[in-house]
Design an enzyme around this catalytic site. Sequence first.
Site, PDB file in Angstrom:
ATOM      1  N   GLU A 158     -48.868 -23.608  -5.391  1.00 34.26           N
ATOM      2  CA  GLU A 158     -48.056 -24.625  -6.074  1.00 34.26           C
ATOM      3  C   GLU A 158     -47.899 -24.346  -7.567  1.00 34.26           C
ATOM      4  O   GLU A 158     -48.162 -25.202  -8.412  1.00 34.26           O
ATOM      5  CB  GLU A 158     -48.651 -26.016  -5.834  1.00 34.26           C
ATOM      6  N   GLU A 193     -48.323 -25.229   6.161  1.00 29.83           N
ATOM      7  CA  GLU A 193     -48.869 -26.596   6.148  1.00 29.83           C
ATOM      8  C   GLU A 193     -47.910 -27.557   6.854  1.00 29.83           C
ATOM      9  O   GLU A 193     -47.622 -28.643   6.356  1.00 29.83           O
ATOM     10  CB  GLU A 193     -49.130 -27.070   4.716  1.00 29.83           C
TER      11      GLU A 193
END
Length: 331
Positions: free
Chosen positions: A161, A267
Amino acid sequence: MIPNITQLKTAALVMLFAGQALSGPVESRQASESIDAKFKAHGKKYLGNIADQGTLNGNPKTPAIIKANFGQLSPENSMKWDATEPSQGQFSFAGSDYFVEFAETNGKLIRGHTLVWHSQLPSWVSSITDKTTLTDVMKNHITTVMKQYKGKVYAWDVVNEIFEEDGTLRDSVFSRVLGEDFVRIAFETAREADPEAKLYINDYNLDSATSAKLQGMVSHVKKWIAAGVPIDGIGSQTHLGAGAGAAASGSLNALASAGTEEVAVTELDIAGASSTDYVDVVNACLDQPKCVGITVWGVADPDSWRADESPLLFDASYNPKEAYNAIAAAL
């Protein structure tokens, strides 16, 4: 071509009863067929899930489902910085050791998650302002954690991220102190720590081929690879809203153009867990040669970080939803 919903439901019912006859009692397996086994039959590496000591020791159906139906595991929290090095130089591997032992005992491929992330980061790291200090801290953390599991982890999310929605680097202690050079430092250190592990850059909202964030990821990764940074794969978290599965093919193809050896869905969860959305994502990975696998972010809805959106493949009673059977039928 993606089968229509009527075809999927019909095929799923046929396979459900066939699976009961061939695969043992549904109650012990929680699903009549392993979607991981069927996915691998198409040449992919895995269709996996997540685990940690808490969820594995909670409802006994969770480990039963994982053992029977999924082939890969990522740790939900136990390998993050706040869990593995809460105080400088003081490493704690109790939770991650438990996770790795479970995965290895049950023959599950392991993805390590995650080494460098701005969140779940101890304050002693986020308060560093000196370049040399932060570089040394990063190198020591990455090296120590990776060597703890050297030879046991198939792939690592080395950085996680790191992009803003406009495709620029996220503001974090790493980018503020080291600029984008922290990416090179992280990947070079990881390569040295475990040369056999695949090294990934992982992010969310990479779900539209034309989005600024995805385009920023692709352009940066191309640049870093050209400069010799050892990035092997891009992970797309793929936390989707309802109806967003159709865009997965375009986004995975766009990510694959960055020049890495691999891409992966890391994910996956989808609001409402519709059969169409889940099958769209599975087909997107099947159709992209660089897509090695899919990790679903949780077993059953009660354990999901998005529990109120019912985003997973097993319901509150830990029974497989239509989406699970639709995937099995589509495969």
